[in-house]
Design an enzyme around this catalytic site. Structure first.
Site, short mmCIF file in Angstrom:
data_model
loop_
_atom_site.label_atom_id
_atom_site.label_comp_id
_atom_site.label_asym_id
_atom_site.label_seq_id
_atom_site.Cartn_x
_atom_site.Cartn_y
_atom_site.Cartn_z
N HIS A 86 -33.23 28.95 -34.16
CA HIS A 86 -31.96 29.64 -33.99
C HIS A 86 -31.25 29.72 -35.34
CE1 HIS A 86 -31.47 29.07 -29.35
NE2 HIS A 86 -32.04 30.22 -29.67
N HIS A 115 -34.34 23.21 -24.70
CA HIS A 115 -33.39 24.20 -25.18
C HIS A 115 -33.89 25.58 -24.75
CE1 HIS A 115 -29.95 25.40 -27.41
NE2 HIS A 115 -30.59 25.94 -28.42
N HIS A 175 -35.42 23.92 -34.74
CA HIS A 175 -35.77 25.14 -34.01
C HIS A 175 -35.30 26.35 -34.80
CE1 HIS A 175 -31.67 24.28 -32.75
NE2 HIS A 175 -31.56 25.46 -32.18
N HIS A 203 -22.87 19.03 -34.40
CA HIS A 203 -23.14 20.32 -33.77
C HIS A 203 -22.06 20.69 -32.76
CE1 HIS A 203 -25.37 23.55 -31.68
NE2 HIS A 203 -26.08 23.62 -32.80
N ASP A 225 -28.29 29.28 -36.50
CA ASP A 225 -27.37 28.26 -37.01
C ASP A 225 -28.10 27.04 -37.56
OD1 ASP A 225 -28.15 27.69 -34.40
OD2 ASP A 225 -26.27 26.72 -33.84
N HIS A 226 -29.44 27.07 -37.47
CA HIS A 226 -30.23 25.97 -38.04
C HIS A 226 -31.14 26.42 -39.18
CE1 HIS A 226 -29.27 22.96 -34.83
NE2 HIS A 226 -28.91 24.08 -34.23
N ASP A 264 -31.13 21.07 -30.66
CA ASP A 264 -30.24 21.28 -29.54
C ASP A 264 -31.00 20.98 -28.25
OD1 ASP A 264 -28.83 22.33 -31.66
OD2 ASP A 264 -28.60 24.32 -30.83
#
EC number: 3.1.26.11
Length: 305
Positions: free
Chosen positions: A63, A141, A61, A268, A65-66, A209
């Site tokens: 976001h 998510h 996805h 994670h 942090d990915h 997530d």
């Protein structure tokens, strides 16, 4: 055999000892990267993964942090001298995301082939990864998010007696075992003329997530390795997990149990989770064969004989 490295096991923000989400898979020299959070390149360098010859990048996805490490990685790949196509798979919005990154990267001498929001099972139009079947699942998510399952299929066992009985020339054996149909001296030779019983492959599944939705156990069923987000270790943090659409250690372990997987790898972790090992029993009490992720942890998965 398949070599897997957890390049980063953190969620939300990078920490001094914990980079953000990324997994690296090496199968017979073919390389797959799943997510690319900050710190991915550092871990790749430390583990000598190589940048130039990545075959496939899968994004769960959008976001930060990915994906915040992806811009720099695309630049590094370009500077490595790569000219062959690079395939990127991701959820709705991945095309626009990569287009924006492409505008910021000065030198990209290779073509980006983007597969947006694939549904169900699919294989790549890629000779070197022809035995890889990829499946996706929609997760729960705060934005569109995909889970991935990688099924590394094996060619059936070569049957020398069958090949001899069918008078197949030895020079054709390897190509037929690889699944090719061949015409030689006006005679057709097919793989079934040399192949015997089927052999079990290796299945690796990943969900992050997400909340532990009902469709996940069937999706990860019988995986040799299940990589699952575990944002919160303490059972008392269940309200945070529900609110932020993440999971606790115990919830991840319950999915592993329901999915009848062989091994669970937790990853994670929340920045507030200073010592994840304090809560490992919350998972192992439910699913014993649980591994606690840490940056640059490497695992090897072997095919059954």
């Amino acid at each position: 055999m398949i070599d897997l490295t957890l390049l980063g096991c953190g969620g939300n923000v990078p920490m001094p000892n914990r980079f953000l989400s990324s997994v690296f898979i090496n199968y017979k020299g073919r390389k797959i990267l799943i997510d690319c959070g900050e710190g991915t390149q550092v871990s790749m360098k430390l583990k000598k993964c190589g940048f130039k010859d990545i075959d496939l990048i899968c994004i769960t996805h959008l976001h930060g942090d990915h994906i915040f490490g992806l811009l720099g990685l695309l630049s590094t790949i370009g500077n490595s001298g790569r000219t062959s196509d690079l395939t990127i798979v991701g959820p709705v919005g991945i095309v626009d995301c990569i287009r924006s990154m492409r505008n910021l990267v000065e030198y990209v001498p290779y073509t980006l082939k983007i597969i947006e929001n694939p549904q169900g099972n699919f294989s790549l139009d890629n000779k070197v990864l022809r035995n890889l079947e990829i499946s996706t699942i929609s997760l729960e998510h705060s934005i569109e998010c995909l889970g991935y399952s990688f099924n590394f299929r094996r060619n059936p066992k070569f049957d020398i007696d069958k090949a001899t009985k069918n008078e197949v020339p030895k020079i054709l054996w390897n190509k037929l075992q690889e699944g090719q149909n061949i015409v030689l001296d006006s005679k057709q030779y097919t793989p079934d003329m040399v192949l015997g019983e089927l052999r079990k492959g290796v299945k690796i599944s990943l969900t992050t997530d997400t909340r532990p939705i009902e469709s996940i156990p069937d999706f990860i069923k019988d995986s040799d390795l299940f990589i699952c987000e575990a944002m919160y270790g303490d059972d008392l943090d269940i309200s945070k997990a529900v609110r932020n659409k993440h999971m606790t250690f115990r919830e991840a372990a319950n999915l592993a149990k329901l999915g009848n997987v062989k091994q669970l790898l937790l990853t994670h972790f929340s920045p507030s989770l200073d010592i994840p090992s304090m809560y490992l029993e919350n998972a192992t009490n439910v699913f014993e064969n649980t591994i606690l992720g840490e940056d640059r942890l490497s695992l090897r998965l072997n095919f059954d004989e």
